[in-house]
Write an enzyme that holds these catalytic residues in place. Structure first.
Site, PDB file in Angstrom:
ATOM      1  N   GLY A  45     -10.186  -9.334   9.547  1.00  0.00           N
ATOM      2  CA  GLY A  45     -10.048  -7.925   9.951  1.00  0.00           C
ATOM      3  C   GLY A  45     -10.423  -6.888   8.919  1.00  0.00           C
ATOM      4  N   GLU A 100      -5.503  -5.297   3.422  1.00  0.00           N
ATOM      5  CA  GLU A 100      -5.201  -5.717   4.800  1.00  0.00           C
ATOM      6  C   GLU A 100      -5.716  -4.651   5.759  1.00  0.00           C
ATOM      7  OE1 GLU A 100      -4.381  -7.874   6.848  1.00  0.00           O
ATOM      8  OE2 GLU A 100      -2.461  -8.855   6.484  1.00  0.00           O
ATOM      9  N   ASP A 101      -6.166  -5.075   6.923  1.00  0.00           N
ATOM     10  CA  ASP A 101      -6.532  -4.104   7.957  1.00  0.00           C
ATOM     11  C   ASP A 101      -5.275  -3.478   8.558  1.00  0.00           C
ATOM     12  OD1 ASP A 101      -5.734  -6.529   9.020  1.00  0.00           O
ATOM     13  OD2 ASP A 101      -7.346  -6.668  10.491  1.00  0.00           O
ATOM     14  N   ASP A 104       1.689  -5.749  10.460  1.00  0.00           N
ATOM     15  CA  ASP A 104       2.432  -5.710  11.714  1.00  0.00           C
ATOM     16  C   ASP A 104       3.809  -6.320  11.426  1.00  0.00           C
ATOM     17  OD1 ASP A 104       2.440  -5.533  14.669  1.00  0.00           O
ATOM     18  OD2 ASP A 104       2.228  -7.678  14.651  1.00  0.00           O
ATOM     19  N   GLY A 106       4.355  -8.445   9.060  1.00  0.00           N
ATOM     20  CA  GLY A 106       4.416  -8.732   7.622  1.00  0.00           C
ATOM     21  C   GLY A 106       4.423 -10.227   7.326  1.00  0.00           C
ATOM     22  N   THR A 108       2.047 -12.390   7.498  1.00  0.00           N
ATOM     23  CA  THR A 108       0.866 -12.797   6.728  1.00  0.00           C
ATOM     24  C   THR A 108       1.109 -12.565   5.245  1.00  0.00           C
ATOM     25  OG1 THR A 108      -0.533 -12.182   8.593  1.00  0.00           O
ATOM     26  CG2 THR A 108      -1.619 -12.407   6.457  1.00  0.00           C
ATOM     27  N   LEU A 109       1.609 -11.377   4.918  1.00  0.00           N
ATOM     28  CA  LEU A 109       1.830 -11.063   3.504  1.00  0.00           C
ATOM     29  C   LEU A 109       2.978 -11.896   2.938  1.00  0.00           C
ATOM     30  CD1 LEU A 109       1.329  -7.205   3.452  1.00  0.00           C
ATOM     31  CD2 LEU A 109      -0.181  -8.976   2.552  1.00  0.00           C
ATOM     32  N   LYS A 132       2.558  -0.830  11.234  1.00  0.00           N
ATOM     33  CA  LYS A 132       3.430  -0.585  12.395  1.00  0.00           C
ATOM     34  C   LYS A 132       4.874  -0.637  11.896  1.00  0.00           C
ATOM     35  CE  LYS A 132       0.354  -2.719  15.852  1.00  0.00           C
ATOM     36  NZ  LYS A 132       0.125  -3.966  16.624  1.00  0.00           N
ATOM     37  N   ASP A 160      -9.774  -6.991  15.990  1.00  0.00           N
ATOM     38  CA  ASP A 160     -10.308  -7.569  17.227  1.00  0.00           C
ATOM     39  C   ASP A 160      -9.227  -7.805  18.268  1.00  0.00           C
ATOM     40  OD1 ASP A 160      -9.092  -9.825  15.773  1.00  0.00           O
ATOM     41  OD2 ASP A 160      -9.975 -11.061  17.345  1.00  0.00           O
TER      42      ASP A 160
END
Ligand code: IMP
Length: 178
Positions: A45, A100-101, A104, A106, A108-109, A132, A160
């Site tokens: 992203g 990061e794009d 949301d 968190g 992933t982080l 968000k 996407d």
């Protein structure tokens, strides 16, 4: 506008995105005075953002990419996968700017930050175009945020929906009427 089976409405236009990225670049330039940090872009992203953001910054820097994924179409699965990553990147004593794009949940982080920390960098600065806040419940701060947005699915500018929408220049929001 339609992508796959969903309708989207224009939400943040290109001019507004570009103006905000210039401001994010100024903040980073101030923070990275006399440093040569490494941008670490989380694919897929953030590929559009990183290209614009590096050129909004007034310092020389290294650049590398990792590929993580956790989303299935419209929702986070909660399981993060690293498709390729940090094997050949030396991060010891480096100042990392993690790109990061969108943040949301968190997840992933939360998955990825420990992977970075074991590489002994001197600092980690997290920059995300979108956040968000209604969904994000992790403790670590997102240092530089472009726009805080409500908990609605968005596409465009690298983001996407099931593989499509990344090439749009504006950011589009899922039209809930559909
Ligand atoms: P998190 O792990 O829940 O913070 O989500 C991070 C990743 O999920 C982002 O890097 C995106 O790839 C994806 N994502 C989260 N929200 C959206 C959205 O509204 N549109 C598109 N992708 C999203």
């Amino acid at each position: 506008m339609q992508i796959h089976d969903k309708q989207f409405k224009r939400y943040i236009d290109e001019a507004k995105i570009q103006a905000r990225i210039l401001e994010m670049g100024q903040v980073l330039t101030e923070r990275m005075k006399n440093k040569n940090p490494i941008f670490l872009s989380i694919l897929n992203g953030s590929f559009v953002l990183v290209a614009d953001l590096v050129r909004a910054c007034d310092f020389d820097a290294e650049l590398s990419f990792v590929r993580l994924s956790s989303y299935d179409k419209l929702t986070s699965t909660g399981r993060v996968k690293m498709h390729y990553g940090l094997d050949d990147v030396d991060l010891e004593n480096k100042d990392i700017i993690l790109i990061e794009d969108i943040v949301d949940t968190g997840n992933t982080l939360e998955f990825f930050l420990p992977e970075l920390q074991i590489k002994n960098p001197s600092s980690i600065t997290i920059a995300s175009l979108l956040l968000k806040p209604e969904v994000y419940q992790k403790k670590f701060p997102i240092d530089i945020v472009g726009f805080e947005i409500p908990n609605k699915f968005v596409v465009g500018y690298g983001l996407d929906y099931d593989g499509l929408g990344r090439t749009l220049r504006d950011i589009w929001q899922l039209d809930e009427k559909e």
